[in-house]
Motif scaffolding. Structure first.
Motif, PDB file in Angstrom:
ATOM      1  N   SER A  74      15.210  25.924  23.013  1.00 40.47           N
ATOM      2  CA  SER A  74      15.916  24.701  22.604  1.00 40.47           C
ATOM      3  C   SER A  74      15.796  23.664  23.704  1.00 40.47           C
ATOM      4  CB  SER A  74      17.381  25.007  22.303  1.00 40.47           C
ATOM      5  OG  SER A  74      17.993  25.571  23.422  1.00 40.47           O
ATOM      6  N   LYS A  77      15.636  17.170  24.165  1.00 36.33           N
ATOM      7  CA  LYS A  77      14.709  16.172  23.644  1.00 36.33           C
ATOM      8  C   LYS A  77      14.772  14.891  24.471  1.00 36.33           C
ATOM      9  CE  LYS A  77      13.356  18.718  20.298  1.00 36.33           C
ATOM     10  NZ  LYS A  77      12.042  19.266  20.265  1.00 36.33           N
ATOM     11  N   SER A 148       7.243  20.099  22.710  1.00 38.82           N
ATOM     12  CA  SER A 148       8.583  20.412  22.224  1.00 38.82           C
ATOM     13  C   SER A 148       9.647  19.506  22.834  1.00 38.82           C
ATOM     14  CB  SER A 148       8.927  21.878  22.495  1.00 38.82           C
ATOM     15  OG  SER A 148       9.106  22.098  23.870  1.00 38.82           O
ATOM     16  N   ARG A 149       9.385  18.947  24.009  1.00 37.15           N
ATOM     17  CA  ARG A 149      10.378  18.064  24.640  1.00 37.15           C
ATOM     18  C   ARG A 149      10.279  16.621  24.164  1.00 37.15           C
ATOM     19  NH1 ARG A 149      12.611  19.253  30.328  1.00 37.15           N
ATOM     20  NH2 ARG A 149      13.732  17.480  29.576  1.00 37.15           N
ATOM     21  N   ASP A 152       9.904  15.828  17.779  1.00 36.72           N
ATOM     22  CA  ASP A 152      10.964  16.482  17.013  1.00 36.72           C
ATOM     23  C   ASP A 152      10.655  17.944  16.725  1.00 36.72           C
ATOM     24  OD1 ASP A 152      12.445  14.192  16.943  1.00 36.72           O
ATOM     25  OD2 ASP A 152      11.636  13.513  15.024  1.00 36.72           O
ATOM     26  N   THR A 154      10.319  21.824  17.240  1.00 36.81           N
ATOM     27  CA  THR A 154      10.958  22.856  18.047  1.00 36.81           C
ATOM     28  C   THR A 154      10.298  24.191  17.735  1.00 36.81           C
ATOM     29  OG1 THR A 154      12.638  23.187  16.364  1.00 36.81           O
ATOM     30  CG2 THR A 154      13.200  21.710  18.179  1.00 36.81           C
TER      31      THR A 154
END
Length: 186
Positions: A74, A77, A148-149, A152, A154
């Motif tokens: 996770s 963002k 992923s960072r 959007d 994940t």
């Protein structure tokens, strides 16, 4: 949405899942063995304290594996349009945000181990094939983490499992690569 937008049906088949799991663990294991042996070749005095070095590297890479999985699962963002850049303190906090160092001591420790492995990769002498192997998978994971960072997307649960197995493979490979002395060439 998963990081790798391949057809989901492909990864529903148990044989493909088994191959992916073995592949991720095997790549990590092989990469860890290469790095472990290369560290001992580059720094031969470490062989005098082999058990301490092996256990220390194992613990450091195990901590890195355990702490980097939640960051991969996770990621925080980052939206480029919302990044402030008006004064030097905001630039520093923006850099800390981009590199993920704004979340505590353990995250900084995990990042330090990752940076240490890249520095070690710079100083050790690997032949062409081994260097390409280690460098290509390290860059691939760096790209996936950046995607992923900054988007959007994940990682799915299966991708997180593969990442963990890769990190665990590197950890066990480092231990396997540094546990035995390297005999000098005649």
């Amino acid at each position: 949405m998963a990081l790798l937008p391949l057809p989901v049906d492909v990864f529903q088949h148990p044989v493909v899942q088994f191959i992916a799991v073995l592949g991720a663990f095997g790549i990590g294991l092989f990469q860890g063995i290469i790095l472990g042996r290369a560290i001992l070749v580059r720094f031969p005095r470490l062989q005098n304290h082999l058990k301490k070095v092996s256990v220390t590297l194992f613990i450091l890479f195990l901590i890195n594996a355990i702490l980097s999985v939640p960051r991969f699962a996770s990621p925080e963002k980052i939206i480029l349009s919302n990044l402030p850049a008006s004064n030097p303190s905001e630039i520093a906090s923006t850099l800390f945000l981009i590199f993920g160092m704004n979340t505590g001591f353990f995250t900084v420790l995990a990042i330090s181990v990752t940076v240490m492995s890249f520095v070690v990769l710079k100083f050790i002498h690997l032949n062409g094939t081994s260097k390409i192997f280690v460098f290509s998978f390290s860059v691939l994971l760096l790209i996936l983490t950046a995607v992923s960072r900054f988007t959007d997307l994940t990682p799915s649960t299966f991708e997180v499992l593969l990442y963990f197995l890769y990190q665990l493979g590197i950890t066990i490979g480092i231990l396997a690569g540094t546990i035995r002395k390297i005999k000098p060439k005649k």
